[in-house]
Motif scaffolding. Structure first.
Motif, mmCIF file in Angstrom:
data_model
loop_
_atom_site.group_PDB
_atom_site.id
_atom_site.type_symbol
_atom_site.label_atom_id
_atom_site.label_comp_id
_atom_site.label_asym_id
_atom_site.label_seq_id
_atom_site.Cartn_x
_atom_site.Cartn_y
_atom_site.Cartn_z
ATOM 1 N N THR A 157 -0.831 -1.544 -4.459
ATOM 2 C CA THR A 157 -0.067 -0.543 -5.623
ATOM 3 C C THR A 157 -0.418 -1.385 -6.879
ATOM 4 O O THR A 157 0.105 -1.764 -7.466
ATOM 5 N N ARG A 215 -2.513 4.413 1.459
ATOM 6 C CA ARG A 215 -3.817 3.490 1.668
ATOM 7 C C ARG A 215 -4.551 3.010 0.902
ATOM 8 O O ARG A 215 -5.210 2.306 0.340
ATOM 9 N N ARG A 216 -3.903 2.922 -0.592
ATOM 10 C CA ARG A 216 -4.272 2.076 -1.606
ATOM 11 C C ARG A 216 -3.533 1.294 -2.060
ATOM 12 O O ARG A 216 -1.835 1.371 -2.106
ATOM 13 N N PHE A 249 0.782 -1.406 0.103
ATOM 14 C CA PHE A 249 0.051 0.539 0.115
ATOM 15 C C PHE A 249 1.187 1.213 -0.015
ATOM 16 O O PHE A 249 2.062 1.144 0.320
#
Length: 161
Positions: free
Chosen positions: A72, A69-70, A66
């Motif tokens: 990859t 908070r996303r 991450f």
């Protein structure tokens, strides 16, 4: 089983989960190298009463990477870690903490949520039981998956020195 309370001891480098006041799980952790503290930019782990604000990463593969908070799309490996030695690896799942004590760990320059303080997974090459993080609470990825399955949004997290 759903935990109703988590206690993190900075001195013991341990996380303990509770149901109805009884400890039901225990995991080694790694908290901040800089010790305890609430100030933004300190690199310290904030103390006091928190709650789980968000659960991030459900259903992703073990070791998912991450950034912000996303996910990859990467999955951590020793080779990936070697290729990017400066990354602070946030892996597998994120339990984002929100402070509950105004002026201590909530609001202004001491806000745990705005400091992006998480319970998260880390690389397999990182030791547990020793403070080494930049402020977050690091866990082994397999331990974090077990914990994540039992922690609802809103669960209380008490962090003590």
């Amino acid at each position: 089983m759903q935990l109703d309370h988590i206690h993190i001891s900075l001195s013991d480098q341990q996380l303990v989960g509770f149901v109805d006041g009884q400890p039901v799980c225990r995991y080694p952790v790694s908290t901040a190298l800089n010790g305890a503290g609430e100030a933004e930019g300190s690199g310290c782990t904030p103390r006091g009463r928190h709650r789980i604000r968000a659960r991030i990463g459900e259903g992703l593969p073990l070791g998912s990477v991450f950034i912000g908070r996303r996910p990859t799309g990467e999955v951590w490996s020793a080779e990936l870690a070697e290729a990017f030695p400066q990354r602070d690896w946030i892996l597998s799942r994120i339990l984002w903490l929100c402070g509950e004590q105004t002026g201590f760990n909530r609001g202004g320059s001491v806000d745990s949520q705005r400091r992006y303080i998480y319970i998260h997974g880390t690389g397999d090459d990182q030791p547990m039981g020793r403070p080494l993080s930049h402020g977050c609470i690091r866990m082994r990825n397999t331990d974090l998956l077990e914990l994540f399955a039992c922690v609802p949004v809103g669960c209380i997290v008490q962090i003590d020195a």
